[in-house]
Design an enzyme around this catalytic site. Sequence first.
Site, PDB file in Angstrom:
ATOM      1  N   GLU A 253      -5.445 -12.328 -16.824  1.00 16.89           N
ATOM      2  CA  GLU A 253      -6.147 -13.575 -16.535  1.00 16.89           C
ATOM      3  C   GLU A 253      -6.499 -13.638 -15.046  1.00 16.89           C
ATOM      4  OE1 GLU A 253      -5.181 -18.344 -17.309  1.00 16.89           O
ATOM      5  OE2 GLU A 253      -3.607 -16.830 -17.508  1.00 16.89           O
TER       6      GLU A 253
ATOM      7  N   CYS B 191      -4.075 -16.609 -22.287  1.00 22.50           N
ATOM      8  CA  CYS B 191      -2.724 -17.052 -21.961  1.00 22.50           C
ATOM      9  C   CYS B 191      -2.225 -18.220 -22.808  1.00 22.50           C
ATOM     10  CB  CYS B 191      -2.625 -17.370 -20.476  1.00 22.50           C
ATOM     11  SG  CYS B 191      -0.910 -17.358 -19.871  1.00 22.50           S
TER      12      CYS B 191
ATOM     13  N   LYS C  75     -11.221 -20.353 -21.288  1.00 28.04           N
ATOM     14  CA  LYS C  75      -9.904 -20.729 -21.798  1.00 28.04           C
ATOM     15  C   LYS C  75      -9.971 -22.135 -22.390  1.00 28.04           C
ATOM     16  CE  LYS C  75      -5.076 -20.729 -20.133  1.00 28.04           C
ATOM     17  NZ  LYS C  75      -4.233 -20.377 -18.955  1.00 28.04           N
TER      18      LYS C  75
END
Length: 654
Positions: free
Chosen positions: A47, A171, A116
């Site tokens: 990330e 994540c 994300k």
Amino acid sequence: MKDFGFFRVAAASPSVKPSDVAYNLEQIAIMTDKADADGVSLLVFPELSVTGYTCADLFGQDLLLRAAEQAVESLKTKSLAWQTAVLVGVPVPFAGRLYNCAALIKAGRLYGLVPKTYLPNYNEFYEGRWFSSARDLMPEPATLFYAGEDVILSPLQVFQIGRARVAVEICEDLWTPLPPSSYHALNGADVIANLSASNEVLLKHAYRKDLIANQSARTVSAYVYSSCGFGESTQDLVYAASSVICENGAILAENERFKIEGSLIEADVDLDKLEALRRKQSTFGSVSPDGVSNTDLRTIYSIVDAGKAADTDFDACLLRYVEPLPFVPGGNPAELDSRAREITSIQVAGLATRLSHINCKTAVIGVSGGLDSTLALLITVMAFDKLGLDRRGVYGITMPGFGTTGRTYNNAIGLMNALGISVQEIPIGNAVMQHFQDIGQDPDNHDVTYENSQARERTQILMDLANKLNGLVVGTGDLSELALGWATYNGDHMSMYAVNAGVPKTLVRYLVKWATENYFGRDSEASAILSDIIDTPISPELVPAGKDGEILQKTEDLVGPYELHDFFLYNFFRFGYTPEKIFFLAKKAHGTYPQAVILKWEKTFFRRFFTQQFKRSCIPDGPKVGSVVLSPRGDWRMPSDASSRLWLSELEKL
């Protein structure tokens, strides 16, 4: 080069310097050069790997964001020299907001930006301070001009790379009740990439690995998880580069944490396997997590063609372990103990339930001194013990015939006496000779009639004794014999309950050994006998023995090694692999066998598997103990007249 359904993936955790984009770009390029040389088709970086994850309020600086965009453009140019598709993490400004994105770069192009969805803003995380959620961009994707070209900005993208369908989550997305990867998988993605920055705290690593493995199992996918490591700021947190590659719940590769340099892990995921499992699992893809039919969601996904996979020589190097004995519990002794205990418990519970259901307190079993009948006998004794029944209610019948050797005969008698069951010896020689006379069979002609007459005589004795004793005939035949049809129809093929029907031959020996050591006692009278039975060659003992009682009729000389046949069975049944792929995998797993030998016995397997289906169509009840079972009432339904032509024709070309 053939890919055999494999797709090479990698997770990279490079050394980084927060906000030093030039340095980070250099490390990304170095690792991609290595992965590309290894034939990797998809390389996943952590990330925000272009800038570093721990830049904090520097993400508000235009200078850093412009440098990150320029780095992506530079990577596009560098990617002209690579076959590898690269996923890097980068902050992307759009419409007055900032998104934490994954950028897919391949062959000079930026194919998409995936933002994300779930932004942690609790405990040590403050992502909501800098970034906006991908929720802003659903269901309609946005298009922006970034790194020199128009590109889609959306979490609802599936990238087609060769045969692989790749989707992305980032994540925290994984840690939520409804991870985006669940939707991605329902909409066709079979490889999930997760670009992560997961810090280390006590016990988190084990939980994280379980989470990754479980999500790959739930989504029946390959999951490539890359987390950042050395160089990220340790002002308050430590990052250890905890990267993992999983496939349908199994960990294929993981890196060493806490290294002071970058790390790269690679693995070959099996797309054929994933597709076969999804087709077989009827509940997969029926509805989405919110109850909407998943087919209704496909219209909102963008399918992006990202070109061919890399030219990977899987024949020269396959980056995955191929289990030579897929039915046998591997790993450490504790795992073997756990698996064996579970399997025998299933067998015992099945038989005990059947006995209890019909209120039967007598079991009849033919005991030959071989492995299969020994396991069936041990299971029967354990079932009687579980029910609190007298072991004398187990009637062990030894029926010596023309091929019975002193070794197996003595072991059968000794074991039954040691276990404290009722013992009866009924020689079959005279009855079979009378039968030969009745049907005009020459006793010196040791053909299939000679052999099968003995098997059927033994079954008749067991069935009639069961009637006489008001008992139940416990079958001894195993799964491997069912697959090959290595049983006499209406002979040992038949029983009233077949406790070994789900146990393959390669597993029988381990279960007998486990039962010896854990249930019947290492120092018991039965222990030495059981040890000798384990070491006895497998034989039906239906033709006369040689000098000094030597066993001349060895099953594996006649039908082939069971370790190969069980390997063929597992991969054919579980994943529907082609004969060519099974042959390829068998060469990797069983390198001690010459290729010609593997090919010979694989032809035998497919020929027998198809021609012997009629025996499986009418097998007795028996418990399923593993993922492969051939009962027509269970996992396998096949016409007895099915042709093996397609399968054998493919093998003829090898």
